[in-house]
Design an enzyme around this catalytic site. Structure first.
Site, mmCIF file in Angstrom:
data_model
loop_
_atom_site.group_PDB
_atom_site.id
_atom_site.type_symbol
_atom_site.label_atom_id
_atom_site.label_comp_id
_atom_site.label_asym_id
_atom_site.label_seq_id
_atom_site.Cartn_x
_atom_site.Cartn_y
_atom_site.Cartn_z
ATOM 1 N N ASP A 11 63.013 103.329 13.881
ATOM 2 C CA ASP A 11 62.871 104.786 13.976
ATOM 3 C C ASP A 11 62.999 105.067 12.243
ATOM 4 O OD1 ASP A 11 63.005 107.248 15.012
ATOM 5 O OD2 ASP A 11 65.094 107.239 14.341
ATOM 6 N N MET A 12 62.753 106.310 12.215
ATOM 7 C CA MET A 12 63.001 106.959 10.759
ATOM 8 C C MET A 12 63.957 107.766 10.625
ATOM 9 S SD MET A 12 60.135 108.769 8.482
ATOM 10 C CE MET A 12 60.259 110.363 8.966
ATOM 11 N N ASP A 13 64.152 109.038 11.257
ATOM 12 C CA ASP A 13 65.155 109.819 10.976
ATOM 13 C C ASP A 13 66.464 109.626 11.460
ATOM 14 O OD1 ASP A 13 63.255 112.088 9.832
ATOM 15 O OD2 ASP A 13 62.462 111.893 11.723
ATOM 16 N N ASP A 167 68.715 105.212 16.495
ATOM 17 C CA ASP A 167 69.790 105.917 16.379
ATOM 18 C C ASP A 167 70.130 106.931 17.313
ATOM 19 O OD1 ASP A 167 69.780 108.708 14.237
ATOM 20 O OD2 ASP A 167 67.987 107.667 15.218
#
Length: 188
Positions: A11-13, A167
């Site tokens: 995931d990025m954010d 997250d």
């Protein structure tokens, strides 16, 4: 530790990049223009959702008559104006660097592709990933498995041989629904 997997998906954010403060400020700025309010904890519960879905929740909460896609575009524009100057990688980037060249890796994000590509390129991280799958690439967003299944397909790796780093609860649910292992980075 991750040698048993043939592909790594991030995931990025909030997982690879510390974008949360910037996203929060962009929401505050845009919602303030319309006199709208939204509870921070409620917004955190929607982490991993596409921007238009969060905008829709804000509009419903405030009983406003706004177009969620228009509100989402305004928020995205606000983020674009701020992100390149404020975002830094999170410590998990060391896992990416360690496994680069050893396993295919991809990013599966609820952000729009223009933002994801711009951020990863600006920070010199894009070359680590064979694919970036964003909100505008799939019809069904997290917690649906589509984002991560498309990552696996683009990496050429069977879903059962992938591990996802996330997250957000929606992202963990999406990984499990895709038949993938999941690492909740909040617990690392």
């Amino acid at each position: 530790m991750y040698a048993q997997y043939d592909g790594l998906i991030f995931d990025m954010d909030g997982t690879l990049l510390d974008t949360e403060p910037t996203h929060r400020k962009a929401w505050d700025d845009v919602l303030g223009r319309y006199g709208l309010r939204f509870d921070f904890e409620a917004m955190v519960a929607l982490n991993g959702s596409p921007t238009w879905r969060i905008a829709q929740a804000v509009i419903e909460l405030n009983q406003a008559s706004l177009d969620p896609h228009m509100l989402a575009r305004e928020k995205t524009d606000a983020v674009k104006a701020m992100l390149l100057d404020t975002v830094q990688p999170l410590p998990l980037i060391e896992v990416v660097k360690t496994w680069h060249g050893r396993r295919p890796m991809s990013v599966g994000t609820g952000s729009e592709s223009a933002i994801a590509e711009a951020l990863l390129s600006h920070l010199g991280l894009r070359h680590y990933f064979s694919a970036v799958v964003a909100a505008d690439h799939v019809a069904h967003h997290k917690p649906a498995p589509d984002t991560f299944l498309l990552c696996a397909e683009r990496m050429g790796v069977a879903p059962a041989k992938c591990v996802v780093f996330e997250d957000a609860d929606f992202g963990i649910q999406a990984a499990l629904a895709a038949g993938m292992a999941a690492v909740d980075v909040r617990l690392l």
